[in-house]
Write a protein that holds these residues in place. Structure first.
Motif, PDB file in Angstrom:
ATOM      1  N   ARG A 160       0.528  -1.045  -0.123  1.00 21.55           N
ATOM      2  CA  ARG A 160      -0.146   0.425   0.410  1.00 21.55           C
ATOM      3  C   ARG A 160       0.430   1.489  -0.010  1.00 21.55           C
ATOM      4  O   ARG A 160       0.632   2.601  -0.923  1.00 21.55           O
ATOM      5  CB  ARG A 160      -0.844  -0.347   1.202  1.00 21.55           C
ATOM      6  CG  ARG A 160      -1.841   0.487   0.930  1.00 21.55           C
ATOM      7  CD  ARG A 160      -2.967   0.606   2.205  1.00 21.55           C
ATOM      8  NE  ARG A 160      -2.298   1.273   3.417  1.00 21.55           N
ATOM      9  CZ  ARG A 160      -2.776   0.748   4.482  1.00 21.55           C
ATOM     10  NH1 ARG A 160      -3.921   0.167   4.812  1.00 21.55           N
ATOM     11  NH2 ARG A 160      -1.810   1.416   5.884  1.00 21.55           N
ATOM     12  N   ARG A 161       1.841   0.942   0.922  1.00 17.93           N
ATOM     13  CA  ARG A 161       3.358   2.652   1.043  1.00 17.93           C
ATOM     14  C   ARG A 161       3.777   2.517  -0.489  1.00 17.93           C
ATOM     15  O   ARG A 161       3.156   3.827  -0.697  1.00 17.93           O
ATOM     16  CB  ARG A 161       4.020   2.022   2.069  1.00 17.93           C
ATOM     17  CG  ARG A 161       4.176   2.864   2.280  1.00 17.93           C
ATOM     18  CD  ARG A 161       3.271   4.369   3.546  1.00 17.93           C
ATOM     19  NE  ARG A 161       3.715   5.146   4.466  1.00 17.93           N
ATOM     20  CZ  ARG A 161       2.528   6.614   3.878  1.00 17.93           C
ATOM     21  NH1 ARG A 161       1.669   6.667   3.975  1.00 17.93           N
ATOM     22  NH2 ARG A 161       3.551   7.772   5.204  1.00 17.93           N
ATOM     23  N   TYR A 162       3.968   1.266  -1.129  1.00 16.34           N
ATOM     24  CA  TYR A 162       4.631   1.754  -2.072  1.00 16.34           C
ATOM     25  C   TYR A 162       3.581   2.224  -3.074  1.00 16.34           C
ATOM     26  O   TYR A 162       4.061   3.333  -4.008  1.00 16.34           O
ATOM     27  CB  TYR A 162       4.567   0.194  -2.722  1.00 16.34           C
ATOM     28  CG  TYR A 162       5.740   0.771  -3.927  1.00 16.34           C
ATOM     29  CD1 TYR A 162       7.303   0.342  -3.983  1.00 16.34           C
ATOM     30  CD2 TYR A 162       4.983   0.280  -5.407  1.00 16.34           C
ATOM     31  CE1 TYR A 162       7.898   0.460  -5.218  1.00 16.34           C
ATOM     32  CE2 TYR A 162       5.837   0.000  -6.176  1.00 16.34           C
ATOM     33  CZ  TYR A 162       7.356   0.363  -7.074  1.00 16.34           C
ATOM     34  OH  TYR A 162       7.543  -0.212  -7.670  1.00 16.34           O
ATOM     35  N   LEU A 163       2.716   2.114  -3.276  1.00 17.60           N
ATOM     36  CA  LEU A 163       1.884   2.308  -4.302  1.00 17.60           C
ATOM     37  C   LEU A 163       0.737   4.201  -3.984  1.00 17.60           C
ATOM     38  O   LEU A 163       1.101   4.628  -4.767  1.00 17.60           O
ATOM     39  CB  LEU A 163       0.086   1.466  -4.452  1.00 17.60           C
ATOM     40  CG  LEU A 163      -0.977   2.263  -4.874  1.00 17.60           C
ATOM     41  CD1 LEU A 163      -0.857   1.967  -5.760  1.00 17.60           C
ATOM     42  CD2 LEU A 163      -2.510   1.293  -4.657  1.00 17.60           C
ATOM     43  N   GLU A 164       1.333   4.764  -2.789  1.00 13.24           N
ATOM     44  CA  GLU A 164       0.946   5.409  -2.541  1.00 13.24           C
ATOM     45  C   GLU A 164       2.222   6.392  -2.953  1.00 13.24           C
ATOM     46  O   GLU A 164       2.183   7.813  -3.999  1.00 13.24           O
ATOM     47  CB  GLU A 164       0.598   5.899  -0.944  1.00 13.24           C
ATOM     48  CG  GLU A 164      -0.217   5.281  -0.158  1.00 13.24           C
ATOM     49  CD  GLU A 164      -0.399   5.515   1.167  1.00 13.24           C
ATOM     50  OE1 GLU A 164      -1.723   5.744   1.482  1.00 13.24           O
ATOM     51  OE2 GLU A 164       0.559   4.990   1.830  1.00 13.24           O
TER      52      GLU A 164
END
Ligand SMILES: Nc1ncnc2c1ncn2[C@@H]1O[C@H](COP(=O)(O)OP(=O)(O)OP(=O)(O)O)[C@@H](O)[C@H]1O
Length: 225
Positions: free
Chosen positions: A132-136
């Motif tokens: 999720r953090r990577y996508l953000e």
């Protein structure tokens, strides 16, 4: 100075009794990754919110690429990753990517990212913390903005994704400037071109690891290894 995010004389307090930021100076050029370190509660998140424009300071002088502004987000040159996730959890990854990019080429580029491609049909709540953090961060990096304020990009995520996020930052460094705050200073040091320490209401430039030992980490942290 062109191609620079420059802030000076930032003053801020949440209440009348205590002035949290007393005159912060900070700058970030394209090609730089500024590691913003500081103990809990020194005001790193507050500073990012002020620079971005979501929190109003008592006083701030902010210049983006030579033009002064009160709220950096209005220039579209600055994006901000808050500490908490900003993605709607019930949406599919592909839906979010499509909503965030009107440009087809950009959309395809993001969806073809080797890590996101295999997650594109999943919903945000199904992703791991790191995914999720990577996508953000990927979504922010592909915006037009030149400067990224990343508040705790590495916090509580699996090591594989710490590395993936570091790679992402380094691969976009040539055309972006980053200001990164994180408690995990090792992860920040690994990608930073410069370190600044928020301390006693102001920013202190840290020249080397010796100075970091003097002001932030325990003595011997680097030399005993
Ligand atoms: N909305 C608020 N109202 C009052 N005080 C606040 C508010 N937000 C933060 N603070 C306080 O201001 C100080 C600075 O908070 P901030 O989150 O900016 O620090 P930080 O350096 O990012 O901390 P951390 O490293 O723990 O995330 C802390 O003492 C915090 O409790």
């Amino acid at each position: 100075m062109e191609n620079e995010l420059y802030v000076d004389s930032i003053q801020f307090s949440y209440n009348d009794r205590f002035q949290l930021l007393t005159g912060v100076y900070l700058s970030c050029k394209i090609g730089e990754v500024i590691g913003l370190l500081g103990r809990n509660g020194t005001g790193k998140s507050t500073l990012m919110k002020i620079i971005f424009g979501s929190l109003k300071p008592k006083y701030a002088f902010i210049k983006i690429n030579g033009k002064s502004t009160k709220q950096a987000f209005t220039t579209r040159e600055v994006v901000y990753l808050p500490q908490a996730s900003y993605l709607p959890t019930a949406e599919r990854v592909s839906t979010i990517v499509e909503a965030m990019f009107s440009d087809k080429e950009k959309r395809t580029l993001v969806l073809n990212d080797k890590r996101i491609n295999m997650l594109k049909d999943q919903k945000v709540y199904e992703l791991s913390g790191g995914e999720r953090r990577y996508l953000e961060i990927l979504l922010l990096i592909h915006q037009k903005a030149s400067y990224l304020l990343l508040d705790e990009p590495f916090s509580e995520i699996e090591p594989l994704y710490v590395e993936a996020i570091q790679e992402l930052i380094l691969s976009h460094k040539s055309d972006k400037g980053f200001i990164i705050s994180d408690h995990d200073y090792q992860n920040v040091l690994e990608v930073s071109t410069r370190i600044t320490l928020l301390k006693d209401g102001g920013c202190l430039e840290i020249k080397d690891k010796k100075e970091l030992e003097l002001f932030y980490v325990p003595e011997g942290t680097f030399s005993s290894k």
